[in-house]
Design a protein around this motif. Sequence first.
Motif, PDB file in Angstrom:
ATOM      1  N   LYS A  82      -3.731   2.625   6.045  1.00  0.00           N
ATOM      2  CA  LYS A  82      -4.089   4.042   6.152  1.00  0.00           C
ATOM      3  C   LYS A  82      -3.834   4.598   7.545  1.00  0.00           C
ATOM      4  O   LYS A  82      -3.384   5.718   7.694  1.00  0.00           O
ATOM      5  CB  LYS A  82      -5.545   4.251   5.771  1.00  0.00           C
ATOM      6  N   TRP A 101       3.058  -0.895   0.699  1.00  0.00           N
ATOM      7  CA  TRP A 101       2.201   0.188   1.153  1.00  0.00           C
ATOM      8  C   TRP A 101       2.004   0.037   2.644  1.00  0.00           C
ATOM      9  O   TRP A 101       2.328  -0.991   3.233  1.00  0.00           O
ATOM     10  CB  TRP A 101       0.850   0.185   0.425  1.00  0.00           C
ATOM     11  N   VAL A 123      -0.144   5.644   7.949  1.00  0.00           N
ATOM     12  CA  VAL A 123       0.421   6.657   7.068  1.00  0.00           C
ATOM     13  C   VAL A 123       0.440   7.980   7.814  1.00  0.00           C
ATOM     14  O   VAL A 123      -0.544   8.378   8.419  1.00  0.00           O
ATOM     15  CB  VAL A 123      -0.396   6.787   5.761  1.00  0.00           C
ATOM     16  N   GLU A 161      -3.899  -0.388  -0.868  1.00  0.00           N
ATOM     17  CA  GLU A 161      -4.704   0.823  -0.857  1.00  0.00           C
ATOM     18  C   GLU A 161      -3.797   2.040  -0.735  1.00  0.00           C
ATOM     19  O   GLU A 161      -2.655   1.939  -0.292  1.00  0.00           O
ATOM     20  CB  GLU A 161      -5.702   0.804   0.297  1.00  0.00           C
ATOM     21  N   GLY A 162      -4.320   3.172  -1.131  1.00  0.00           N
ATOM     22  CA  GLY A 162      -3.558   4.418  -1.024  1.00  0.00           C
ATOM     23  C   GLY A 162      -2.408   4.439  -2.013  1.00  0.00           C
ATOM     24  O   GLY A 162      -2.454   3.814  -3.069  1.00  0.00           O
ATOM     25  N   LEU A 163      -1.365   5.163  -1.650  1.00  0.00           N
ATOM     26  CA  LEU A 163      -0.177   5.226  -2.491  1.00  0.00           C
ATOM     27  C   LEU A 163       0.662   3.971  -2.304  1.00  0.00           C
ATOM     28  O   LEU A 163       0.938   3.568  -1.171  1.00  0.00           O
ATOM     29  CB  LEU A 163       0.655   6.464  -2.155  1.00  0.00           C
ATOM     30  N   GLU A 212       0.210  11.806   8.542  1.00  0.00           N
ATOM     31  CA  GLU A 212      -0.566  12.880   7.970  1.00  0.00           C
ATOM     32  C   GLU A 212       0.361  13.857   7.272  1.00  0.00           C
ATOM     33  O   GLU A 212       1.466  14.117   7.730  1.00  0.00           O
ATOM     34  CB  GLU A 212      -1.316  13.638   9.074  1.00  0.00           C
TER      35      GLU A 212
END
Length: 88
Positions: A76, A73, A79, A49-51, A81
């Motif tokens: 979330k 990855w 990660v 998910e995400g980058l 901010e």
Amino acid sequence: MLQSKNTFRHESLQDNKSIQDILKAITKGIGKGKLVFSDDNDSFEIHPEGLLQLKVTASEDESRHRLDLRISWQPKERVLEEKNLKVE
């Protein structure tokens, strides 16, 4: 809370078509956000998910050719901010 590192590892000889089918399944799973790896001994599920970070390395010498693909990855919640940097 730290979770234990779960891993899945599989190594085998495959022909070009089989490798192509595996890579297609991986790309399909990345698109759906779910990859399930399994063999006779184990099963492992991950959720990209995400980058995603992609690293491709290719090398060749007299006796061996090699292609490494690494996709990674962070969950979330881990990660950082995005913050604006101000310098005065």
